[in-house]
Design a protein around this motif. Sequence first.
Motif, PDB file in Angstrom:
ATOM      1  N   THR A  53       7.068  -9.732   3.512  1.00  0.00           N
ATOM      2  CA  THR A  53       8.456  -9.960   3.927  1.00  0.00           C
ATOM      3  C   THR A  53       9.101  -8.664   4.400  1.00  0.00           C
ATOM      4  OG1 THR A  53       8.602 -11.761   2.320  1.00  0.00           O
ATOM      5  CG2 THR A  53      10.675 -10.935   3.198  1.00  0.00           C
ATOM      6  N   GLY A  54       8.594  -7.530   3.941  1.00  0.00           N
ATOM      7  CA  GLY A  54       9.081  -6.231   4.384  1.00  0.00           C
ATOM      8  C   GLY A  54       8.434  -5.746   5.674  1.00  0.00           C
ATOM      9  N   GLU A  55       7.600  -6.577   6.305  1.00  0.00           N
ATOM     10  CA  GLU A  55       6.941  -6.248   7.578  1.00  0.00           C
ATOM     11  C   GLU A  55       6.143  -4.942   7.493  1.00  0.00           C
ATOM     12  OE1 GLU A  55       9.842  -7.266  11.037  1.00  0.00           O
ATOM     13  OE2 GLU A  55      11.122  -6.863   9.290  1.00  0.00           O
ATOM     14  N   ALA A  56       5.561  -4.684   6.342  1.00  0.00           N
ATOM     15  CA  ALA A  56       4.929  -3.389   6.089  1.00  0.00           C
ATOM     16  C   ALA A  56       3.909  -2.960   7.143  1.00  0.00           C
ATOM     17  CB  ALA A  56       4.289  -3.387   4.700  1.00  0.00           C
ATOM     18  N   PRO A  57       2.975  -3.831   7.592  1.00  0.00           N
ATOM     19  CA  PRO A  57       1.958  -3.352   8.540  1.00  0.00           C
ATOM     20  C   PRO A  57       2.527  -2.862   9.864  1.00  0.00           C
ATOM     21  CG  PRO A  57       1.292  -5.433   7.541  1.00  0.00           C
ATOM     22  CD  PRO A  57       2.730  -5.227   7.187  1.00  0.00           C
ATOM     23  N   GLY A  58       3.753  -3.282  10.212  1.00  0.00           N
ATOM     24  CA  GLY A  58       4.358  -2.881  11.478  1.00  0.00           C
ATOM     25  C   GLY A  58       5.190  -1.619  11.400  1.00  0.00           C
ATOM     26  N   LEU A  59       5.292  -1.020  10.215  1.00  0.00           N
ATOM     27  CA  LEU A  59       6.136   0.160  10.022  1.00  0.00           C
ATOM     28  C   LEU A  59       5.309   1.439  10.114  1.00  0.00           C
ATOM     29  CD1 LEU A  59       8.173  -1.108   6.930  1.00  0.00           C
ATOM     30  CD2 LEU A  59       8.867  -1.216   9.340  1.00  0.00           C
ATOM     31  N   SER A  60       5.900   2.484  10.668  1.00  0.00           N
ATOM     32  CA  SER A  60       5.216   3.775  10.701  1.00  0.00           C
ATOM     33  C   SER A  60       5.084   4.312   9.277  1.00  0.00           C
ATOM     34  CB  SER A  60       5.998   4.778  11.554  1.00  0.00           C
ATOM     35  OG  SER A  60       7.194   5.182  10.898  1.00  0.00           O
ATOM     36  N   TYR A  61       4.108   5.191   9.078  1.00  0.00           N
ATOM     37  CA  TYR A  61       3.955   5.790   7.751  1.00  0.00           C
ATOM     38  C   TYR A  61       5.161   6.653   7.403  1.00  0.00           C
ATOM     39  CZ  TYR A  61      -0.826   4.122   7.952  1.00  0.00           C
ATOM     40  OH  TYR A  61      -1.933   3.319   8.045  1.00  0.00           O
ATOM     41  N   ARG A  62       5.768   7.278   8.395  1.00  0.00           N
ATOM     42  CA  ARG A  62       6.969   8.065   8.136  1.00  0.00           C
ATOM     43  C   ARG A  62       8.083   7.191   7.584  1.00  0.00           C
ATOM     44  NH1 ARG A  62      11.727   8.635   9.062  1.00  0.00           N
ATOM     45  NH2 ARG A  62      11.723   6.807  10.445  1.00  0.00           N
ATOM     46  N   LEU A  63       8.284   6.029   8.233  1.00  0.00           N
ATOM     47  CA  LEU A  63       9.357   5.148   7.795  1.00  0.00           C
ATOM     48  C   LEU A  63       9.034   4.548   6.426  1.00  0.00           C
ATOM     49  CD1 LEU A  63      11.537   2.886   9.928  1.00  0.00           C
ATOM     50  CD2 LEU A  63      10.589   1.952   7.818  1.00  0.00           C
ATOM     51  N   ARG A  64       7.774   4.239   6.179  1.00  0.00           N
ATOM     52  CA  ARG A  64       7.399   3.709   4.860  1.00  0.00           C
ATOM     53  C   ARG A  64       7.746   4.722   3.768  1.00  0.00           C
ATOM     54  NH1 ARG A  64       1.424   0.820   5.795  1.00  0.00           N
ATOM     55  NH2 ARG A  64       1.667   0.599   8.052  1.00  0.00           N
ATOM     56  N   ARG A  65       7.455   5.983   4.017  1.00  0.00           N
ATOM     57  CA  ARG A  65       7.791   7.015   3.023  1.00  0.00           C
ATOM     58  C   ARG A  65       9.299   7.106   2.816  1.00  0.00           C
ATOM     59  NH1 ARG A  65       3.584   9.639   5.917  1.00  0.00           N
ATOM     60  NH2 ARG A  65       5.106  10.819   7.168  1.00  0.00           N
ATOM     61  N   GLU A  66      10.050   7.061   3.906  1.00  0.00           N
ATOM     62  CA  GLU A  66      11.509   7.113   3.784  1.00  0.00           C
ATOM     63  C   GLU A  66      12.037   5.915   3.006  1.00  0.00           C
ATOM     64  OE1 GLU A  66      15.595   7.091   6.528  1.00  0.00           O
ATOM     65  OE2 GLU A  66      13.615   7.082   7.513  1.00  0.00           O
ATOM     66  N   LEU A  67      11.468   4.743   3.265  1.00  0.00           N
ATOM     67  CA  LEU A  67      11.910   3.536   2.573  1.00  0.00           C
ATOM     68  C   LEU A  67      11.655   3.647   1.069  1.00  0.00           C
ATOM     69  CD1 LEU A  67      13.008   0.633   2.721  1.00  0.00           C
ATOM     70  CD2 LEU A  67      10.659  -0.136   3.113  1.00  0.00           C
ATOM     71  N   ILE A  68      10.493   4.148   0.691  1.00  0.00           N
ATOM     72  CA  ILE A  68      10.173   4.336  -0.722  1.00  0.00           C
ATOM     73  C   ILE A  68      11.175   5.295  -1.366  1.00  0.00           C
ATOM     74  CG2 ILE A  68       8.475   5.288  -2.332  1.00  0.00           C
ATOM     75  CD1 ILE A  68       6.301   4.346  -0.288  1.00  0.00           C
ATOM     76  N   GLU A  69      11.410   6.416  -0.711  1.00  0.00           N
ATOM     77  CA  GLU A  69      12.315   7.428  -1.258  1.00  0.00           C
ATOM     78  C   GLU A  69      13.726   6.884  -1.437  1.00  0.00           C
ATOM     79  OE1 GLU A  69      11.897  10.488   1.624  1.00  0.00           O
ATOM     80  OE2 GLU A  69       9.831  11.008   1.012  1.00  0.00           O
ATOM     81  N   ARG A  70      14.257   6.241  -0.401  1.00  0.00           N
ATOM     82  CA  ARG A  70      15.628   5.737  -0.467  1.00  0.00           C
ATOM     83  C   ARG A  70      15.767   4.600  -1.485  1.00  0.00           C
ATOM     84  NH1 ARG A  70      19.130   7.622   3.257  1.00  0.00           N
ATOM     85  NH2 ARG A  70      18.319   8.708   5.109  1.00  0.00           N
ATOM     86  N   THR A  71      14.774   3.734  -1.535  1.00  0.00           N
ATOM     87  CA  THR A  71      14.850   2.610  -2.480  1.00  0.00           C
ATOM     88  C   THR A  71      14.842   3.116  -3.917  1.00  0.00           C
ATOM     89  OG1 THR A  71      13.753   1.114  -0.919  1.00  0.00           O
ATOM     90  CG2 THR A  71      13.724   0.495  -3.250  1.00  0.00           C
ATOM     91  N   CYS A  72      13.930   4.008  -4.226  1.00  0.00           N
ATOM     92  CA  CYS A  72      13.854   4.518  -5.595  1.00  0.00           C
ATOM     93  C   CYS A  72      15.129   5.267  -5.981  1.00  0.00           C
ATOM     94  CB  CYS A  72      12.633   5.416  -5.758  1.00  0.00           C
ATOM     95  SG  CYS A  72      11.071   4.515  -5.693  1.00  0.00           S
ATOM     96  N   ARG A  73      15.667   6.018  -5.046  1.00  0.00           N
ATOM     97  CA  ARG A  73      16.905   6.748  -5.337  1.00  0.00           C
ATOM     98  C   ARG A  73      18.053   5.779  -5.592  1.00  0.00           C
ATOM     99  NH1 ARG A  73      16.420  10.281  -1.562  1.00  0.00           N
ATOM    100  NH2 ARG A  73      17.720   9.351   0.059  1.00  0.00           N
TER     101      ARG A  73
END
Length: 312
Positions: A53-73
């Motif tokens: 549902t998060g469309e993970a395979p279509g996201l760049s690795y940079r954006l995936r890292r940013e998403l992890i960081e922002r979500t956890c924060r």
Amino acid sequence: MNFAASSVQYRGIIPPMATPLRARDELDVPGLERLIEHMLAGGVHGLFVLGTTGEAPGLSYRLRRELIERTCRQVAGRVPVLVGVTDTSMVEALGLARVSQENGVNALVVAPPYYFPNSQPELTEYIQHLAAELPLPFFLYNMPSHTKTVFDLETVRRAMALPNVIGMKDSSANMVYYHQLVRLLPERRDWTLLMGPEELLAESVLLGGHGGVCGGANLCPQLYVELYEAAVARDLARVAELHARVMHISSTLYRVGRHGSAFIKGLKCALSESGICDDFMTEPFHRFREPERAQVRERLAELGLLREAVRA
């Protein structure tokens, strides 16, 4: 870390979080913050980042890292955060796992590598290698419609012998298979079994499962939390009432589009129309155009979800 002790916390509704996007490689940051707070206010028991549902395979690795960081924060330890690290590259999966660990993620989720078919011996070896190298406990993710591979029961049983493999999300929609998974639970009391399709949430919990990874909980989290709680309490009248509402959402809001992407498009459009986040999509998908958006608005109004989402 005591992996066995930690796994019992993963019970209830753990939504597969949609990824709010503003452009091809840009997060809708205010929308992400509103979405997280909306789900937490609805009482969800955890968040699953970088799933289907998060469309993970279509996201760049940079954006995936940013998403992890922002979500956890943003979550700041209020509920467990799970992160999907499924990839065709072991190196990239391990890299995302390290980013997850650095940001305080609680557990990882791994489906079989897609593209090339996997045999069960190869899949068993892959799980063993992950168990030796991943820095966090992890869930198996059974999603044969997207990976072309099913975790055979013997493969699951072998994975259960690894202490840092702490559970499974089953999105096969095969209830015979799910019954067989439930029969394995006595072999490991701390194992967590989660249902993927929200239409099967109620019966899966009544049969002995531990909760659901329900996409609709992005939009109306309280509904799915209440359905889970009713199933745990075996309040069958309440289960029937709430399940009927979930099925109404599934048969209307998720059926606006004509293609396989209709579920995610409908959900993201509903989130946008509810004022929660942008509905930009990863390519080759695109957001609904005005005729479909009008249908989504009508169905949100009919279901009472537009008012509910905006108020929350």
